[in-house]
Design an enzyme around this catalytic site. Structure first.
Site, PDB file in Angstrom:
ATOM      1  CG  ASN A  30      -0.191  -0.138   2.516  1.00 51.20           C
ATOM      2  OD1 ASN A  30       0.657   0.685   2.857  1.00 51.20           O
ATOM      3  ND2 ASN A  30      -0.449  -1.228   3.227  1.00 51.20           N
ATOM      4  CG  ASP A  40       2.158  -5.629   2.229  1.00 52.41           C
ATOM      5  OD1 ASP A  40       1.617  -4.536   2.469  1.00 52.41           O
ATOM      6  OD2 ASP A  40       3.392  -5.804   2.267  1.00 52.41           O
TER       7      ASP A  40
HETATM    8  N1  APR Z   1       1.747 -15.699  -2.990  1.00 51.79           N
HETATM    9  C1  APR Z   1       1.233 -15.224  -4.155  1.00 51.79           C
HETATM   10  N2  APR Z   1       0.094 -14.521  -4.239  1.00 51.79           N
HETATM   11  C2  APR Z   1      -0.586 -14.306  -3.077  1.00 51.79           C
HETATM   12  C3  APR Z   1      -0.123 -14.754  -1.825  1.00 51.79           C
HETATM   13  C4  APR Z   1       1.096 -15.489  -1.819  1.00 51.79           C
HETATM   14  N3  APR Z   1       1.631 -15.957  -0.678  1.00 51.79           N
HETATM   15  N4  APR Z   1      -1.033 -14.358  -0.870  1.00 51.79           N
HETATM   16  C5  APR Z   1      -2.013 -13.710  -1.523  1.00 51.79           C
HETATM   17  N5  APR Z   1      -1.762 -13.676  -2.845  1.00 51.79           N
HETATM   18  C6  APR Z   1      -2.557 -13.112  -3.934  1.00 51.79           C
HETATM   19  C7  APR Z   1      -4.020 -12.910  -3.678  1.00 51.79           C
HETATM   20  O1  APR Z   1      -4.722 -14.140  -3.714  1.00 51.79           O
HETATM   21  C8  APR Z   1      -4.350 -12.010  -4.856  1.00 51.79           C
HETATM   22  O2  APR Z   1      -4.521 -12.793  -6.018  1.00 51.79           O
HETATM   23  O3  APR Z   1      -2.084 -11.822  -4.238  1.00 51.79           O
HETATM   24  C9  APR Z   1      -3.062 -11.181  -5.039  1.00 51.79           C
HETATM   25  C10 APR Z   1      -3.165  -9.729  -4.583  1.00 51.79           C
HETATM   26  O4  APR Z   1      -4.037  -9.652  -3.452  1.00 51.79           O
HETATM   27  P1  APR Z   1      -3.683  -8.743  -2.173  1.00 51.79           P
HETATM   28  O5  APR Z   1      -2.547  -9.345  -1.445  1.00 51.79           O
HETATM   29  O6  APR Z   1      -4.967  -8.521  -1.431  1.00 51.79           O
HETATM   30  O7  APR Z   1      -3.148  -7.379  -2.805  1.00 51.79           O
HETATM   31  P2  APR Z   1      -3.949  -6.145  -3.446  1.00 51.79           P
HETATM   32  O8  APR Z   1      -5.252  -6.545  -4.031  1.00 51.79           O
HETATM   33  O9  APR Z   1      -2.932  -5.471  -4.323  1.00 51.79           O
HETATM   34  O10 APR Z   1      -4.277  -5.217  -2.179  1.00 51.79           O
HETATM   35  C11 APR Z   1      -3.182  -4.562  -1.554  1.00 51.79           C
HETATM   36  O11 APR Z   1      -3.826  -5.318   0.638  1.00 51.79           O
HETATM   37  O12 APR Z   1      -2.460  -6.614   1.958  1.00 51.79           O
HETATM   38  C12 APR Z   1      -2.896  -5.315   1.730  1.00 51.79           C
HETATM   39  O13 APR Z   1      -1.058  -3.951   2.423  1.00 51.79           O
HETATM   40  C13 APR Z   1      -1.767  -4.416   1.293  1.00 51.79           C
HETATM   41  O14 APR Z   1      -3.089  -2.439   1.439  1.00 51.79           O
HETATM   42  C14 APR Z   1      -2.517  -3.356   0.536  1.00 51.79           C
HETATM   43  C15 APR Z   1      -3.608  -4.148  -0.164  1.00 51.79           C
END
Ligand code: APR
Length: 182
Positions: A30, A40
């Site tokens: 973020n 994240d």
């Molecule tokens: N490896 C690969 N992909 C993953 C993993 C992992 N270990 N964990 C989750 N994902 C995938 C999710 O399933 C999704 O397809 O990463 C993709 C992005 O999802 P999010 O992590 O929710 O990221 P985003 O949609 O960009 O939102 C970002 O969420 O975690 C918070 O701090 C972050 O505020 C920011 C927001």
């Protein structure tokens, strides 16, 4: 070389990005670089506290949407983490520009740092609610276009966490490859 050849350096896998052995892995962060849930949270848990220490020391003001910053990999197999900030989906044309920009920012960090292999999650398609059907083609076309003019990047691997995400990227990749199949 057409886009078709470029996709030879793009790989799709279903798995956990924290286990990847590429030189760098991308993070979906973020703009406050505050850590969070999703990928994240997984990357900070696996990398350990040095990632957050790096972020606080080097990027105290955070990172604007569409850009990315680099830290060491801490306890991860990867040597670097590229913390990219994707857009929160709004449905406006700007979303696509910002999502493409986030991937490009990661790739230019790779070029700047002599990083030849990188793995990316599906940025913005989780908590940020970017529809997969729109995000997957943007991600793949952006990376393929960058690879066209950047032979120094040997491999970009998309690491998709679940089967629905994997299927969306697989379909988008086939469309891109199909268009350029000679
Ligand atoms: N490896 C690969 N992909 C993953 C993993 C992992 N270990 N964990 C989750 N994902 C995938 C999710 O399933 C999704 O397809 O990463 C993709 C992005 O999802 P999010 O992590 O929710 O990221 P985003 O949609 O960009 O939102 C970002 O969420 O975690 C918070 O701090 C972050 O505020 C920011 C927001």
């Amino acid at each position: 070389m057409g886009l078709h050849q470029m996709t030879d350096r793009i790989e799709l896998v279903q798995g956990d990005i924290t286990q990847q052995e590429t030189e760098a892995i991308g993070n979906a962060a973020n703009s406050r670089l505050a850590g969070g849930g999703g990928v994240d949270g997984a990357i900070h848990r696996a990398g350990g506290p040095s990632l957050m220490e790096d972020l606080k020391a080097n990027y105290p003001r955070g990172c604007p949407t569409g850009q990315a910053v680099i830290t060491g990999g801490g306890r991860l197999k990867a040597r670097y983490v590229l913390h990219a900030v994707g857009p929160v989906y709004s449905g406006k044309p700007k979303d696509a520009e910002l999502l493409a920009s986030a991937y490009r920012a990661c790739l230019s960090l790779c070029s700047q740092h002599g990083i030849k292999t990188a793995a990316f999650p599906s940025i913005s398609t989780g908590a940020y609610r970017y529809p997969l059907k729109e995000a997957a083609p943007i991600a793949l076309r952006t990376v393929a276009a960058y690879l066209t003019t950047h032979p120094e990047i040997a491999l970009v691997r998309f690491v998709l966490f679940d089967s629905a995400t994997y299927a969306a990227y697989q379909q988008a990749l086939e469309v891109i490859q199909g268009r350029f199949a000679s």
